[in-house]
Design an enzyme around this catalytic site. Structure first.
Site, short mmCIF file in Angstrom:
data_model
loop_
_atom_site.label_atom_id
_atom_site.label_comp_id
_atom_site.label_asym_id
_atom_site.label_seq_id
_atom_site.Cartn_x
_atom_site.Cartn_y
_atom_site.Cartn_z
N THR A 89 31.88 8.82 63.13
CA THR A 89 32.18 7.66 64.19
C THR A 89 33.14 8.11 65.30
OG1 THR A 89 34.13 7.16 62.82
CG2 THR A 89 32.42 5.90 62.40
N SER A 106 30.68 14.32 63.54
CA SER A 106 29.98 13.96 64.85
C SER A 106 30.64 15.15 66.03
CB SER A 106 30.01 12.60 65.21
OG SER A 106 31.51 12.34 65.37
N THR A 165 31.57 10.85 58.28
CA THR A 165 32.67 10.34 57.13
C THR A 165 31.61 9.53 56.09
OG1 THR A 165 34.35 9.94 58.60
CG2 THR A 165 34.31 8.67 56.54
#
Length: 399
Positions: free
Chosen positions: A145, A114, A67
């Protein structure tokens, strides 16, 4: 750093370079799974031609996307964005005043969310970080995250260098109002450059708060203060120029000793040694089908996220018993979010201490990559998976 030393470093890096294959837009490094174990060699930027040399720490920012590097649909859209769009080099260039906190350069490892990275990719990432730390004073790794806590713990378990490694990211994309991305990136560089987390292993820093990679978890899908460390609390925090570290991970007590590093030296194995390890979740009258299916699919280890103090249903227990007979190793954790699992005597079952299920999975995966000896793996969980503070000190004799 002197110019002569910079030239020497530059020559050493140039001579160590190998030809690399870029995997599409992610720019991950490709290695043959059946090749002999060899140290990764990547084109880490040389100190002498990357940025201004000064008395400040040299920090390399290794970008993997997420992000933080996301491009939003519009400047007010926090949810509609494409992760891993902007290059880390361009983002670092936009940070004001970075020359006051460190000499910074960048390396683009990949650029995606991720969750898009495989364990084999994390193998490459860890070796990349270690190679970078042969040249640089510290490293920042940016990532998404969603699985940040897993990426950070994988690095914590495998990076061999004692130098600071700081993982950061953002809950809002780079180009929206109220984004946390630039501040998180700036503070991660500041923390890495300070050297305050040397010997800590990998730490995670978001929202001005510093956490140990082993203990931190994401607790909210939307909020910027999503990362927390249950029971034990954060390591410290950053307030502008003030970096306060109030506690250290237990492994820091081993600083400078052979026991500080884990047994998981990735330079000694190839990617094909990384086994399939899965997680199953217990609940009221949970069936055993998940365990049976994962074993049939080739799982070598399974982590159970049990109720309360790690309990699982009768059907899951029966399936686990059969799986153990087939050589599958289990680790017990709790679904409650915190609490310690203590060792028992059952064969084929290891207590996960206070590791959450996703952390325990990585600890088990790496353990199985390096050994099939259950007793040895239990020992590793006790000595490295468990971060119990042990300080040898002579107690003064009573007067």
């Amino acid at each position: 750093m002197t110019l002569d030393r910079s030239k020497k470093v530059f020559k050493r890096v140039l001579f160590s370079l190998l030809t690399i294959t870029m995997l599409g837009s992610s720019s991950s490094l490709a290695f043959a799974a059946d090749a002999p174990a060899q140290p990764t060699s990547i084109p880490i930027p040389a100190l002498s031609d990357s940025f201004k040399q000064s008395s400040l720490s040299n920090v390399i920012v290794i970008g993997t996307g997420g992000t933080l590097a996301g491009k939003a649909e519009d400047s007010t859209s926090f949810q509609n964005y494409r992760a891993g769009t902007y290059l880390i080099e361009d983002l670092v260039k936009q940070l004001p005043g970075k020359q006051k906190i460190a000499d910074v350069t960048t390396y683009q490892f990949g650029n995606k969310g991720s969750g898009g990275y495989t364990i084999a990719d994390l193998y490459d990432l860890s070796l990349t970080v270690d190679q970078a730390l042969e040249v640089y004073d510290s490293a920042v790794v940016t990532t998404g995250t969603d699985t940040m806590e897993e990426i950070a713990y994988f690095l914590d378990l495998t990076v061999r260098s004692e130098k600071p490694v700081v993982v950061t990211g953002a809950m809002r994309p780079w180009d929206v109002i109220g984004t946390d991305a630039p501040a998180n990136l700036y503070n991660a560089i500041k923390l890495a450059g300070s050297g305050k987390t040397k010997w800590f292993g990998t730490v995670l820093m978001l929202n001005d708060v510093v956490h140990a990679a082993r203990e931190v978890t994401k607790t909210n899908a939307q909020r910027m203060d999503t990362f927390e460390t249950p029971m034990l609390g954060a390591l410290g925090y950053i307030d502008e120029n003030n970096i306060r570290i109030y506690r250290a991970p237990a492994r820091a007590v081993k600083a400078g000793t052979a026991d500080w590093a884990t047994p998981f030296d990735l330079k000694t194995i190839t990617k094909d040694k990384l086994p399939a390890v899965e997680i199953v979740y217990s609940y009221q009258e949970a069936g055993g089908g998940a365990i049976k299916g994962l074993v049939a699919d080739g799982a070598k280890g399974i982590v159970t996220a049990g109720t309360g103090a790690g309990g699982i249903s009768a059907k899951m227990t029966a399936a686990r018993t059969e799986a153990i007979k087939q050589g599958v190793l289990f680790v017990t954790t709790t679904r409650t979010g915190s609490g310690t699992m203590y060792p028992g005597t059952a064969d084929g079952i290891i207590a996960g201490d206070n590791l959450n299920a996703q952390h325990a999975r990585l600890m088990l995966l790496l353990s199985l990559a390096f050994s099939n000896d259950q007793a040895k793996i239990k020992g590793w969980f006790a000595n490295y998976g468990t971060q119990d503070v042990k300080i040898d000190a002579q107690i003064p004799a009573a007067p």
